[in-house]
Design a protein around this motif. Structure first.
Motif, PDB file in Angstrom:
ATOM      1  N   THR A 163      25.183  17.224 -36.298  1.00 19.13           N
ATOM      2  CA  THR A 163      24.856  18.356 -36.877  1.00 19.13           C
ATOM      3  C   THR A 163      25.372  19.892 -35.568  1.00 19.13           C
ATOM      4  O   THR A 163      24.283  19.134 -33.715  1.00 19.13           O
ATOM      5  N   LEU A 164      25.658  20.476 -35.138  1.00 18.01           N
ATOM      6  CA  LEU A 164      26.287  21.080 -33.704  1.00 18.01           C
ATOM      7  C   LEU A 164      25.463  22.839 -34.262  1.00 18.01           C
ATOM      8  O   LEU A 164      25.925  22.916 -35.295  1.00 18.01           O
ATOM      9  N   TYR A 165      24.738  22.908 -33.385  1.00 19.17           N
ATOM     10  CA  TYR A 165      24.856  24.501 -33.851  1.00 19.17           C
ATOM     11  C   TYR A 165      25.059  25.591 -32.625  1.00 19.17           C
ATOM     12  O   TYR A 165      24.388  25.630 -31.320  1.00 19.17           O
ATOM     13  N   GLU A 166      25.689  26.570 -33.236  1.00 21.20           N
ATOM     14  CA  GLU A 166      26.230  27.521 -32.216  1.00 21.20           C
ATOM     15  C   GLU A 166      25.831  28.448 -32.822  1.00 21.20           C
ATOM     16  O   GLU A 166      25.902  28.887 -34.047  1.00 21.20           O
ATOM     17  N   GLU A 167      26.673  29.908 -31.586  1.00 20.41           N
ATOM     18  CA  GLU A 167      26.186  31.259 -31.561  1.00 20.41           C
ATOM     19  C   GLU A 167      27.036  31.388 -33.175  1.00 20.41           C
ATOM     20  O   GLU A 167      27.854  30.622 -33.131  1.00 20.41           O
ATOM     21  N   VAL A 190      23.057  17.764 -32.437  1.00 19.81           N
ATOM     22  CA  VAL A 190      22.012  16.473 -32.477  1.00 19.81           C
ATOM     23  C   VAL A 190      22.887  15.790 -33.231  1.00 19.81           C
ATOM     24  O   VAL A 190      23.414  15.426 -33.955  1.00 19.81           O
ATOM     25  N   LEU A 191      21.850  14.215 -33.461  1.00 24.05           N
ATOM     26  CA  LEU A 191      22.458  13.455 -33.635  1.00 24.05           C
ATOM     27  C   LEU A 191      21.222  12.468 -34.732  1.00 24.05           C
ATOM     28  O   LEU A 191      19.852  11.732 -33.788  1.00 24.05           O
ATOM     29  N   ASP A 192      21.096  12.066 -35.231  1.00 29.24           N
ATOM     30  CA  ASP A 192      20.284  11.455 -36.497  1.00 29.24           C
ATOM     31  C   ASP A 192      18.999  12.011 -36.037  1.00 29.24           C
ATOM     32  O   ASP A 192      17.830  11.688 -35.565  1.00 29.24           O
TER      33      ASP A 192
END
Length: 102
Positions: free
Chosen positions: A5-9, A78-80
């Motif tokens: 999961t990529l958390y972005e602005e 985030v990976l796993d």
């Protein structure tokens, strides 16, 4: 299957790759994520603050650093359930090295 999961602005759309002049870095990241999904058993998702604020608020490992350091900590990858990068996008090679190491 692993989950990345990529958390972005906040961005105008879910990938930031839209409009007449998209950011080159975001274009490269989108291509890297597509390639990663195609080559590995990885489910990729992206969350940006404008469209997915609940996901930021409900995920403690994301909410805390954003609350403490602001959006400069983004992107967070985030990976796993393990944070593998903050404040930078990883290249395809950097991303591909993660799943194969699990």
């Amino acid at each position: 299957m692993m989950e990345l999961t990529l958390y972005e602005e906040a961005m105008c759309c879910s990938t930031g790759v839209c409009g007449p002049d998209p950011d080159d870095e975001l274009v490269e990241v989108s291509a890297a994520l597509d390639q990663l999904e195609a080559e590995f058993d990885v489910e990729v998702s992206r969350a940006n603050m404008q469209h997915d604020i609940d996901q930021f608020l409900e995920t403690q490992q994301i909410a805390e650093p954003v609350d403490e350091r602001g959006t400069s900590v983004l992107p967070i990858i985030v990976l796993d359930d393990e944070v593998i990068a903050t404040s930078e996008y990883l290249s395809y090679d950097g991303l591909a090295a993660q799943p194969t190491g699990h």
